[in-house]
Write an enzyme that holds these catalytic residues in place. Structure first.
Site, PDB file in Angstrom:
ATOM      1  N   LYS A  51      -7.058   2.533  -2.824  1.00  0.00           N
ATOM      2  CA  LYS A  51      -7.673   3.479  -1.890  1.00  0.00           C
ATOM      3  C   LYS A  51      -8.401   4.538  -2.716  1.00  0.00           C
ATOM      4  CE  LYS A  51      -6.309   5.908   2.259  1.00  0.00           C
ATOM      5  NZ  LYS A  51      -5.405   5.901   3.396  1.00  0.00           N
ATOM      6  N   ASP A  78     -10.508   3.824  10.348  1.00  0.00           N
ATOM      7  CA  ASP A  78      -9.881   2.653  10.971  1.00  0.00           C
ATOM      8  C   ASP A  78     -10.321   2.433  12.410  1.00  0.00           C
ATOM      9  OD1 ASP A  78      -8.054   1.474   8.871  1.00  0.00           O
ATOM     10  OD2 ASP A  78      -7.344   3.546   8.825  1.00  0.00           O
ATOM     11  N   HIS A 133      -8.566  -6.358   4.178  1.00  0.00           N
ATOM     12  CA  HIS A 133      -8.229  -5.559   5.340  1.00  0.00           C
ATOM     13  C   HIS A 133      -9.554  -5.208   5.983  1.00  0.00           C
ATOM     14  CE1 HIS A 133      -3.887  -3.896   4.837  1.00  0.00           C
ATOM     15  NE2 HIS A 133      -3.933  -5.191   5.015  1.00  0.00           N
ATOM     16  N   ASP A 186     -12.173   6.989   6.158  1.00  0.00           N
ATOM     17  CA  ASP A 186     -11.331   5.807   6.391  1.00  0.00           C
ATOM     18  C   ASP A 186     -10.694   5.908   7.771  1.00  0.00           C
ATOM     19  OD1 ASP A 186      -9.804   3.534   5.953  1.00  0.00           O
ATOM     20  OD2 ASP A 186      -8.189   4.647   4.968  1.00  0.00           O
ATOM     21  N   HIS A 211     -11.685   1.774   2.174  1.00  0.00           N
ATOM     22  CA  HIS A 211     -11.052   2.413   1.025  1.00  0.00           C
ATOM     23  C   HIS A 211     -11.961   2.628  -0.170  1.00  0.00           C
ATOM     24  CE1 HIS A 211      -6.622   1.612   2.315  1.00  0.00           C
ATOM     25  NE2 HIS A 211      -7.361   2.164   3.255  1.00  0.00           N
ATOM     26  N   ASP A 246      -7.274  -4.409   9.921  1.00  0.00           N
ATOM     27  CA  ASP A 246      -6.565  -3.136   9.778  1.00  0.00           C
ATOM     28  C   ASP A 246      -7.350  -2.032  10.469  1.00  0.00           C
ATOM     29  OD1 ASP A 246      -4.931  -1.070   9.073  1.00  0.00           O
ATOM     30  OD2 ASP A 246      -5.398  -1.095   6.931  1.00  0.00           O
ATOM     31  N   ASP A 265      -9.640  -3.152   1.318  1.00  0.00           N
ATOM     32  CA  ASP A 265      -9.760  -2.574   2.653  1.00  0.00           C
ATOM     33  C   ASP A 265     -11.161  -1.976   2.788  1.00  0.00           C
ATOM     34  OD1 ASP A 265      -9.746  -0.444   4.701  1.00  0.00           O
ATOM     35  OD2 ASP A 265      -7.618  -0.897   4.899  1.00  0.00           O
ATOM     36  N   GLU A 289      -3.001  -2.975  -2.597  1.00  0.00           N
ATOM     37  CA  GLU A 289      -4.149  -2.371  -1.894  1.00  0.00           C
ATOM     38  C   GLU A 289      -4.479  -0.988  -2.450  1.00  0.00           C
ATOM     39  OE1 GLU A 289      -3.429  -1.806   2.288  1.00  0.00           O
ATOM     40  OE2 GLU A 289      -5.501  -1.192   2.705  1.00  0.00           O
ATOM     41  N   TRP A 304       0.867  -1.179   0.000  1.00  0.00           N
ATOM     42  CA  TRP A 304       0.000   0.000   0.000  1.00  0.00           C
ATOM     43  C   TRP A 304       0.902   1.226   0.000  1.00  0.00           C
ATOM     44  CZ3 TRP A 304      -0.182   3.868   3.808  1.00  0.00           C
ATOM     45  CH2 TRP A 304      -1.016   4.942   3.432  1.00  0.00           C
TER      46      TRP A 304
HETATM   47  C1  RNT Z   1      -3.888   2.757   4.693  1.00  0.00           C
HETATM   48  C2  RNT Z   1      -4.015   1.290   4.447  1.00  0.00           C
HETATM   49  C3  RNT Z   1      -2.880   0.454   4.970  1.00  0.00           C
HETATM   50  C4  RNT Z   1      -2.463   0.833   6.368  1.00  0.00           C
HETATM   51  C5  RNT Z   1      -1.539  -0.159   7.042  1.00  0.00           C
HETATM   52  C6  RNT Z   1      -0.812   0.430   8.187  1.00  0.00           C
HETATM   53  O1  RNT Z   1      -5.022   3.442   4.380  1.00  0.00           O
HETATM   54  O2  RNT Z   1      -5.215   0.817   4.909  1.00  0.00           O
HETATM   55  O3  RNT Z   1      -3.218  -0.878   4.869  1.00  0.00           O
HETATM   56  O4  RNT Z   1      -3.535   1.021   7.210  1.00  0.00           O
HETATM   57  O5  RNT Z   1      -0.729  -0.753   6.129  1.00  0.00           O
HETATM   58 ZN    ZN Z   2      -5.488  -1.310   4.792  1.00  0.00          ZN
END
Ligand code: RNT
Ligand code: ZN
Length: 423
Positions: A233, A301, A291, A299, A267, A331, A264, A231, A190
């Protein structure tokens, strides 16, 4: 646990078992299957994605951990101790997902493009002792050479080369993990690359990224040891107008070059969900990486909770018979609550969601659907929601020797008083 509590858990389980058997579900078999699913637990929940390269440095790349809860892990020893604690409260055997910034270089400054397997030997030894697999990520953020928000797509060849070398070094480390631990390491790429404001040239950065990835992957590494995932986004803080590695970009790249797509949950556009993408992607590729995260308005998290989307993700994996083809990674990083608890809550929820999905009588639901009886489909799905999954879950935790129900919280609180608060 006292005998009375144990008997209650067992009796509730037996009643639940009976109820599920009416649907043709054998709960004992489901639990044996559940035990085989390894979740890739991310190390970075333990220290707000700081790593050991520069623990007090700023987290960059458009991702943010908000909060300042006490007790954050500041050394590899502390981080491993915290993960150890979390693992005792999570049923099953899982994997650990590392980032390259978690290298241990003995106080020596080792540039990221010079990292070697030896810098992860403590992690490998730790994983070996536990019989756990490791996954890996090059870290293309929180570094002076990513300060302008561009890495593998940078117009400056020297900067691009640095990150290419870093990714190649990371891939070698991953290969070492796979060899040492006897289970392929999933390496996820990523990068934060993008622009805050409207670009003129959307193509050139993507062409450069394509070329950088080709260089990174030019050496064949056996899938027995390493699997590469990319990955995408939709936006990040500071890359609101344009992200080089968009979903379409990596879909195309992965399909053409036989790489894994990493989806993810945070994302995509706010009403777009990854659960619906799994079956589409797995129609065309062998394996996928997830993820699992929880975006709240962006986003963000957040710690994964047992919401509809988590359940849908698990249902898609189970209904599609995709367990063998899906690498389930977590994640999230919440710095506002006890970090060990965050791991435990999120991981237990992921496992619970899988259990719920596995307790569904999918075949009979499929039949109803195939007949066009959508009334029954809706009615049955809603009824099954209140089936006694809790009794099965409690029994599963007890069977695997892990705290049942809210008991784990007491253990985390004790750890907070005895260990975290003294840091
Ligand atoms: C960032 C991505 C990525 C990170 C990690 C730390 O938006 O989601 O995967 O969160 O690799
Ligand atoms: Zn991620």
């Amino acid at each position: 646990m006292n005998n009375k509590k144990e008997t209650t858990i067992l009796n509730s389980y037996l009643a639940a078992k009976e109820k599920y058997s009416e649907l043709g579900i054998n709960t004992d078999e489901v639990l044996l299957k559940l035990e085989k699913i390894a979740i890739s637990i991310h190390c970075w929940q333990g220290d707000d994605v700081a790593g050991f390269e520069n623990p007090d440095g700023q987290l960059t790349g458009g991702i943010q951990a908000t909060g300042n809860y006490m007790g954050k892990a500041k050394t590899p020893q502390q981080l491993r101790a915290d993960i150890d604690k979390a693992l005792t409260l999570i049923p099953g055997k899982h994997r650990l997902n590392l980032h390259s910034i978690y290298a241990e270089t003995n106080g020596e400054k080792v540039e990221r493009n010079k990292l070697k397997p030896e810098h992860f030997q403590n992690w490998v030894n730790w994983a070996k002792e536990k019989g756990m697999g490791l996954d890996f990520n090059p870290s293309c953020f929180s570094h002076p050479l990513s300060a302008d928000g561009l890495t593998l797509s940078h117009p400056d060849k020297a900067i691009r080369d640095f990150w290419i070398e870093h990714c190649i070094a990371s891939r070698k480390i991953a290969e070492y993990f796979g060899k040492e631990l006897g289970t392929p390491c999933v390496t996820n790429y990523w990068i934060p690359d993008g622009y805050k404001d409207i670009p003129v040239d959307r193509l050139a950065p993507r062409q450069r990224l394509n070329d950088s990835l080709d260089q990174i992957f030019s050496e064949e590494i056996s899938p027995e040891y390493n699997l590469d995932a990319v990955e995408s986004k939709v936006f990040g803080i500071g890359s609101e107008s344009y992200v080089v590695g968009s979903h379409e970009f990596y879909m195309g790249y992965a399909m053409k070059n036989k790489k894994l797509i990493c989806l993810d949950a945070g994302h995509f556009h706010p009403t777009e969900v990854i659960s619906d993408k799994i079956s589409s992607i797995l129609t065309f590729t062998d394996e996928i990486l997830l993820h699992v995260s929880r975006p709240v308005r962006w986003d963000s998290d957040h710690v994964v909770v047992l919401n509809d989307e988590l359940r849908n993700i698990a249902e898609e994996i189970v209904r599609g018979n995709f367990l063998e083809r899906t690498h389930i990674g977590l994640d999230f990083f919440d710095a506002s609550i006890n970090r060990v608890a965050a791991w435990v809550i999120g991981t237990r929820n992921m496992i619970k969601a899988l259990l719920l999905a596995m307790l569904e009588p999918t075949d009979s639901l499929r039949e109803v659907e195939a007949k066009g009886d959508y009334t029954s489909r809706l009615a049955l799905l809603e009824e099954y929601k209140t089936y006694p999954v809790g009794a099965v879950w409690d029994y599963y935790c007890m069977k695997l020797g892990v705290a049942v129900g809210t008991d784990w919280l007491e253990e985390v609180k004790k750890y907070e008083t005895e260990v975290l608060s003294k840091r």
